[in-house]
Scaffold this motif. Sequence first.
Motif, PDB file in Angstrom:
ATOM      1  N   UNK A 147      -8.056 -10.026   8.736  1.00 38.37           N
ATOM      2  CA  UNK A 147      -7.997  -9.477  10.085  1.00 38.37           C
ATOM      3  C   UNK A 147      -8.080  -7.951  10.026  1.00 38.37           C
ATOM      4  N   UNK A 148      -7.104  -7.248  10.611  1.00 39.39           N
ATOM      5  CA  UNK A 148      -7.140  -5.788  10.633  1.00 39.39           C
ATOM      6  C   UNK A 148      -6.089  -5.171   9.710  1.00 39.39           C
ATOM      7  N   UNK A 149      -5.675  -5.916   8.690  1.00 39.64           N
ATOM      8  CA  UNK A 149      -4.593  -5.468   7.817  1.00 39.64           C
ATOM      9  C   UNK A 149      -5.091  -4.517   6.718  1.00 39.64           C
ATOM     10  N   UNK A 150      -4.210  -3.602   6.303  1.00 42.06           N
ATOM     11  CA  UNK A 150      -4.537  -2.698   5.212  1.00 42.06           C
ATOM     12  C   UNK A 150      -4.008  -3.279   3.897  1.00 42.06           C
ATOM     13  N   UNK A 151      -4.271  -2.650   2.743  1.00 37.72           N
ATOM     14  CA  UNK A 151      -3.864  -3.232   1.461  1.00 37.72           C
ATOM     15  C   UNK A 151      -2.360  -3.347   1.257  1.00 37.72           C
ATOM     16  N   UNK A 152      -1.563  -2.694   2.082  1.00 37.37           N
ATOM     17  CA  UNK A 152      -0.125  -2.903   2.017  1.00 37.37           C
ATOM     18  C   UNK A 152       0.290  -4.216   2.645  1.00 37.37           C
ATOM     19  N   UNK A 153      -0.625  -4.817   3.415  1.00 34.87           N
ATOM     20  CA  UNK A 153      -0.339  -6.051   4.137  1.00 34.87           C
ATOM     21  C   UNK A 153      -1.179  -7.228   3.666  1.00 34.87           C
ATOM     22  N   UNK A 183       3.076   3.722   3.985  1.00 35.79           N
ATOM     23  CA  UNK A 183       3.190   2.407   3.355  1.00 35.79           C
ATOM     24  C   UNK A 183       1.880   2.008   2.681  1.00 35.79           C
ATOM     25  N   UNK A 184       0.783   2.297   3.350  1.00 36.88           N
ATOM     26  CA  UNK A 184      -0.545   2.009   2.798  1.00 36.88           C
ATOM     27  C   UNK A 184      -0.775   2.806   1.522  1.00 36.88           C
ATOM     28  N   UNK A 185      -0.449   4.094   1.554  1.00 34.85           N
ATOM     29  CA  UNK A 185      -0.624   4.952   0.384  1.00 34.85           C
ATOM     30  C   UNK A 185       0.205   4.450  -0.790  1.00 34.85           C
ATOM     31  N   UNK A 186       1.441   4.046  -0.526  1.00 36.46           N
ATOM     32  CA  UNK A 186       2.313   3.552  -1.590  1.00 36.46           C
ATOM     33  C   UNK A 186       1.759   2.276  -2.207  1.00 36.46           C
ATOM     34  N   UNK A 188      -1.399   1.301  -2.239  1.00 35.87           N
ATOM     35  CA  UNK A 188      -2.605   1.647  -2.986  1.00 35.87           C
ATOM     36  C   UNK A 188      -2.260   2.294  -4.323  1.00 35.87           C
ATOM     37  N   UNK A 189      -1.294   3.197  -4.329  1.00 30.06           N
ATOM     38  CA  UNK A 189      -0.902   3.862  -5.576  1.00 30.06           C
ATOM     39  C   UNK A 189      -0.418   2.859  -6.615  1.00 30.06           C
ATOM     40  N   UNK A 190       0.340   1.866  -6.162  1.00 29.97           N
ATOM     41  CA  UNK A 190       0.858   0.855  -7.085  1.00 29.97           C
ATOM     42  C   UNK A 190      -0.276   0.047  -7.717  1.00 29.97           C
ATOM     43  N   UNK A 191      -1.263  -0.309  -6.921  1.00 34.00           N
ATOM     44  CA  UNK A 191      -2.383  -1.094  -7.450  1.00 34.00           C
ATOM     45  C   UNK A 191      -3.272  -0.230  -8.332  1.00 34.00           C
ATOM     46  N   UNK A 192      -3.589   0.981  -7.877  1.00 34.27           N
ATOM     47  CA  UNK A 192      -4.476   1.878  -8.613  1.00 34.27           C
ATOM     48  C   UNK A 192      -3.920   2.203  -9.994  1.00 34.27           C
ATOM     49  N   UNK A 193      -2.608   2.227 -10.123  1.00 33.37           N
ATOM     50  CA  UNK A 193      -1.986   2.539 -11.414  1.00 33.37           C
ATOM     51  C   UNK A 193      -2.395   1.556 -12.506  1.00 33.37           C
ATOM     52  N   UNK A 194      -2.778   0.353 -12.110  1.00 30.36           N
ATOM     53  CA  UNK A 194      -3.175  -0.671 -13.085  1.00 30.36           C
ATOM     54  C   UNK A 194      -4.679  -0.846 -13.164  1.00 30.36           C
TER      55      UNK A 194
END
Length: 205
Positions: A147-153, A183-186, A188-194
Amino acid sequence: MLAASLTAPATAHAQATTGATLAEALAALPVEEESRDGYDRDLFRHWVDEDKDKCNTRAEVLIAEAVMAPAVDAKCKITGGRWYSYYDDTYLDEAGKLDIDHLVPLAEAWDSGAADWDKAQRQAYANDLGHDLPLIAVTAGSNRSKSDQDPGEWMPPSEAAACQYVFEWVSVKTRWGLAVDEAEAAALEEIVADCPDAVVTITAP
């Protein structure tokens, strides 16, 4: 799949960045509160036939992303062909079973900067064929689940898709000068770290 050369439209946040890593590109995105006030999907005119070749934006994406080329008649009716939906690691043999996803959804774009755009900018965003990342053919089920969710959702159900997805998300937001919320930035940062050290190359006008 994890490299891009992007030409950014003129927007409030757009900046010239060359050779940034994915982590650097993410860090460069402005962090702002989001607002859905005034959003209406109809404010983004989409699926236009800009080049008047009888194929609208949806059809152009289907033709471009087919892993086995379909037949396309003079009226742009698409038959046959095969597509790969990387969100859920699925192949499809019928164009009608695919949705064209705005990788950064229209509502999310509105929340993070597009509310300040004019009509022409929103139409350009909704039909962005200038790069292969903003619009993507995926299974209808995965698109509607997102739907319209960002990567935090929401993240693609295929775990193998995570790094590609966040790379494309950050690239599209950079291309269009869009912000991220905290929340979105956090997330994304968690995923990008890996993820591997992919390079995003952006050229602002």
